[in-house]
Design a protein around this motif. Structure first.
Motif, mmCIF file in Angstrom:
data_model
loop_
_atom_site.group_PDB
_atom_site.id
_atom_site.type_symbol
_atom_site.label_atom_id
_atom_site.label_comp_id
_atom_site.label_asym_id
_atom_site.label_seq_id
_atom_site.Cartn_x
_atom_site.Cartn_y
_atom_site.Cartn_z
ATOM 1 N N ASP A 36 0.668 -1.404 0.050
ATOM 2 C CA ASP A 36 0.225 -0.332 0.036
ATOM 3 C C ASP A 36 1.077 0.926 -0.324
ATOM 4 O OD1 ASP A 36 0.232 0.805 3.387
ATOM 5 O OD2 ASP A 36 -0.417 -0.835 3.270
ATOM 6 N N SER A 37 0.349 2.769 -0.297
ATOM 7 C CA SER A 37 1.230 4.186 -0.456
ATOM 8 C C SER A 37 -0.050 4.532 -0.460
ATOM 9 C CB SER A 37 1.855 4.170 -1.889
ATOM 10 O OG SER A 37 2.157 2.778 -2.495
ATOM 11 N N ARG A 38 0.413 5.992 0.939
ATOM 12 C CA ARG A 38 -0.166 7.157 1.311
ATOM 13 C C ARG A 38 0.878 7.781 1.015
ATOM 14 N NH1 ARG A 38 -2.734 4.165 7.062
ATOM 15 N NH2 ARG A 38 -2.682 1.718 6.128
ATOM 16 N N PHE A 39 -0.233 8.996 0.787
ATOM 17 C CA PHE A 39 0.800 10.022 0.110
ATOM 18 C C PHE A 39 0.113 11.025 1.435
ATOM 19 C CE2 PHE A 39 1.079 7.861 -3.413
ATOM 20 C CZ PHE A 39 2.391 8.451 -3.518
ATOM 21 N N VAL A 40 1.133 12.117 2.020
ATOM 22 C CA VAL A 40 0.226 13.067 3.582
ATOM 23 C C VAL A 40 1.317 14.326 2.822
ATOM 24 C CG1 VAL A 40 0.010 11.090 5.407
ATOM 25 C CG2 VAL A 40 2.124 12.573 5.130
ATOM 26 N N ASN A 41 0.473 15.285 2.808
ATOM 27 C CA ASN A 41 1.345 16.648 2.593
ATOM 28 C C ASN A 41 2.193 16.485 4.202
ATOM 29 O OD1 ASN A 41 2.007 19.509 3.091
ATOM 30 N ND2 ASN A 41 -0.171 20.247 2.391
ATOM 31 N N GLN B 122 -3.428 14.040 4.882
ATOM 32 C CA GLN B 122 -3.861 12.887 4.521
ATOM 33 C C GLN B 122 -3.916 13.396 2.480
ATOM 34 O OE1 GLN B 122 -3.079 9.973 4.098
ATOM 35 N NE2 GLN B 122 -2.867 9.128 6.702
ATOM 36 N N ILE B 123 -3.257 13.107 1.526
ATOM 37 C CA ILE B 123 -3.841 13.200 0.055
ATOM 38 C C ILE B 123 -4.475 12.256 -0.297
ATOM 39 C CG2 ILE B 123 -2.667 14.805 -1.704
ATOM 40 C CD1 ILE B 123 -0.806 15.479 -0.126
ATOM 41 N N ALA B 124 -3.396 10.960 -0.344
ATOM 42 C CA ALA B 124 -4.244 9.919 -0.719
ATOM 43 C C ALA B 124 -3.581 8.508 -0.935
ATOM 44 C CB ALA B 124 -3.447 9.915 -2.553
ATOM 45 N N GLN B 125 -4.502 7.616 -0.590
ATOM 46 C CA GLN B 125 -4.245 6.509 -0.275
ATOM 47 C C GLN B 125 -4.690 5.489 -1.958
ATOM 48 O OE1 GLN B 125 -7.268 6.007 2.987
ATOM 49 N NE2 GLN B 125 -5.390 7.078 4.818
ATOM 50 N N PHE B 126 -3.536 4.078 -1.523
ATOM 51 C CA PHE B 126 -3.508 2.974 -2.474
ATOM 52 C C PHE B 126 -3.828 1.943 -1.986
ATOM 53 C CE2 PHE B 126 -2.587 7.190 -4.425
ATOM 54 C CZ PHE B 126 -3.204 7.020 -5.423
ATOM 55 N N PHE B 127 -4.414 1.551 -2.133
ATOM 56 C CA PHE B 127 -4.028 -0.085 -1.117
ATOM 57 C C PHE B 127 -4.220 -1.539 -2.478
ATOM 58 C CE2 PHE B 127 -5.874 2.207 2.646
ATOM 59 C CZ PHE B 127 -5.047 2.198 3.038
ATOM 60 N N ALA B 128 -3.381 -2.067 -2.225
ATOM 61 C CA ALA B 128 -2.829 -3.344 -3.913
ATOM 62 C C ALA B 128 -4.306 -4.218 -3.139
ATOM 63 C CB ALA B 128 -1.700 -3.866 -2.578
ATOM 64 N N GLY B 129 -4.568 -4.422 -4.389
ATOM 65 C CA GLY B 129 -6.235 -4.895 -4.320
ATOM 66 C C GLY B 129 -7.522 -4.853 -3.770
ATOM 67 N N ALA C 35 -9.293 -0.846 -2.100
ATOM 68 C CA ALA C 35 -9.535 0.695 -2.431
ATOM 69 C C ALA C 35 -8.552 2.013 -3.014
ATOM 70 C CB ALA C 35 -10.443 1.526 -1.172
ATOM 71 N N VAL C 36 -9.085 3.018 -3.360
ATOM 72 C CA VAL C 36 -7.948 3.840 -3.676
ATOM 73 C C VAL C 36 -8.441 5.167 -2.810
ATOM 74 C CG1 VAL C 36 -6.910 5.798 -5.081
ATOM 75 C CG2 VAL C 36 -7.011 3.017 -6.177
ATOM 76 N N ASN C 37 -8.287 5.575 -2.254
ATOM 77 C CA ASN C 37 -8.784 6.740 -1.338
ATOM 78 C C ASN C 37 -7.725 8.334 -1.092
ATOM 79 O OD1 ASN C 37 -10.485 4.705 0.140
ATOM 80 N ND2 ASN C 37 -8.722 4.840 1.828
ATOM 81 N N LEU C 38 -8.992 9.650 -2.064
ATOM 82 C CA LEU C 38 -8.749 10.882 -1.629
ATOM 83 C C LEU C 38 -9.381 11.940 -1.491
ATOM 84 C CD1 LEU C 38 -9.386 10.473 -6.646
ATOM 85 C CD2 LEU C 38 -7.371 9.892 -4.603
ATOM 86 N N PHE C 39 -8.566 12.872 -0.701
ATOM 87 C CA PHE C 39 -8.719 13.783 -0.177
ATOM 88 C C PHE C 39 -8.523 14.518 -0.755
ATOM 89 C CE2 PHE C 39 -6.652 9.288 1.647
ATOM 90 C CZ PHE C 39 -7.899 9.736 3.322
ATOM 91 N N TRP C 40 -9.320 16.040 0.205
ATOM 92 C CA TRP C 40 -8.792 17.220 0.016
ATOM 93 C C TRP C 40 -8.711 18.300 1.595
ATOM 94 C CZ3 TRP C 40 -10.702 22.208 1.128
ATOM 95 C CH2 TRP C 40 -10.805 23.089 1.202
ATOM 96 N N ASN C 41 -7.350 18.519 1.527
ATOM 97 C CA ASN C 41 -7.421 19.494 2.774
ATOM 98 C C ASN C 41 -7.743 17.822 3.999
ATOM 99 O OD1 ASN C 41 -6.327 21.313 4.057
ATOM 100 N ND2 ASN C 41 -8.024 22.709 4.769
ATOM 101 N N GLY C 42 -7.476 17.435 3.776
ATOM 102 C CA GLY C 42 -7.550 16.323 4.793
ATOM 103 C C GLY C 42 -8.503 15.206 5.041
ATOM 104 N N THR C 43 -9.847 15.613 4.303
ATOM 105 C CA THR C 43 -10.802 15.040 4.886
ATOM 106 C C THR C 43 -11.020 14.367 3.190
ATOM 107 O OG1 THR C 43 -11.595 16.899 5.514
ATOM 108 C CG2 THR C 43 -13.604 15.466 4.433
ATOM 109 N N GLN C 44 -11.876 12.972 3.401
ATOM 110 C CA GLN C 44 -11.484 12.097 2.222
ATOM 111 C C GLN C 44 -12.669 12.311 1.322
ATOM 112 O OE1 GLN C 44 -12.506 8.087 3.122
ATOM 113 N NE2 GLN C 44 -12.595 7.420 1.265
#
Length: 208
Positions: A23-28, A34-41, A43-52
């Motif tokens: 998994d990969s996670r991007f933060v400010n 949180q900016i984005a999260q990528f989990f193998a197999g 969910a993909v989660n995208l955030f704006w100013n820390g809010t999903q």
């Protein structure tokens, strides 16, 4: 890009970065938001100013908040992979249209900026519907009962069976001239607000 300062886990090319991790996670870095999260197999989660705001799921995708589509005359396409027709919501010249995209993008229903609704074909209503003002330019067919609590106005009204009236038939524009049913088995004809002829249950006619 390295993992644990020793083992290279990611590959950098001239076109992309290949992350070989579970998994990969991007933060400010400035506020740890949180900016984005990528989990193998998963969910993909995208955030704006820390809010999903967005996530993928087994059934599709989820949007948290408002979904805004911007364009000149934008379409929101709805495609059914099992059946036709497919449809779309179309914002066009200040109106919202429900469009049949399978059949030449034909508009099926339109709501304009004044709130007026126009429907191209038939409207089937199974349940209870309350309407304030209805203008019908064509033919209306009632298989069951049609009940009108107010005034029914039309140039020609054709009924194949029965009309149930609780009290009176009033001459349009002349409210004191009518045909009344004041009681069971009684018909009464009035002009100028006065009873002129009554017919009772025995067939007796009374002229006044």
């Amino acid at each position: 890009i390295k993992y644990q300062n020793s083992n290279t886990r990611n590959q950098v090319t001239g076109k992309y970065i290949d992350f070989n991790v579970s998994d990969s996670r991007f933060v400010n870095i400035s506020n740890n938001a949180q900016i984005a999260q990528f989990f193998a197999g998963n969910a993909v989660n995208l955030f704006w100013n820390g809010t999903q705001r967005f996530s993928t799921a087994a059934a599709g995708a989820n949007v948290y908040g408002n979904l805004q589509v911007e364009s000149t005359g934008p379409y929101l396409l709805l495609r059914d992979t099992d059946h036709n027709s497919d449809f779309a919501l179309h914002c066009n010249n200040g109106s919202l249209q429900f469009v049949d995209t399978t059949n030449s993008y034909t508009s099926r229903m339109n709501i304009n900026s004044s709130g007026n609704v126009s429907i191209v074909k038939d409207l089937d209503v199974d349940g209870h519907t309350e309407l304030d003002n209805v203008n019908i330019s064509g033919v209306s067919t009632y298989a069951g009962q049609a009940r009108f609590n107010g005034e029914l106005v039309g140039s020609i009204i054709s009924v194949q069976n029965s009309i149930n009236i609780s009290d009176k038939l009033i001459h349009s524009g002349d409210p004191d001239t009518c045909v009344r049913f004041p009681s069971n088995d009684t018909i009464q004809f009035e002009t100028a607000g006065s009873d002129r002829l009554s017919i009772n249950s025995t067939g007796k006619s009374v002229f006044r």
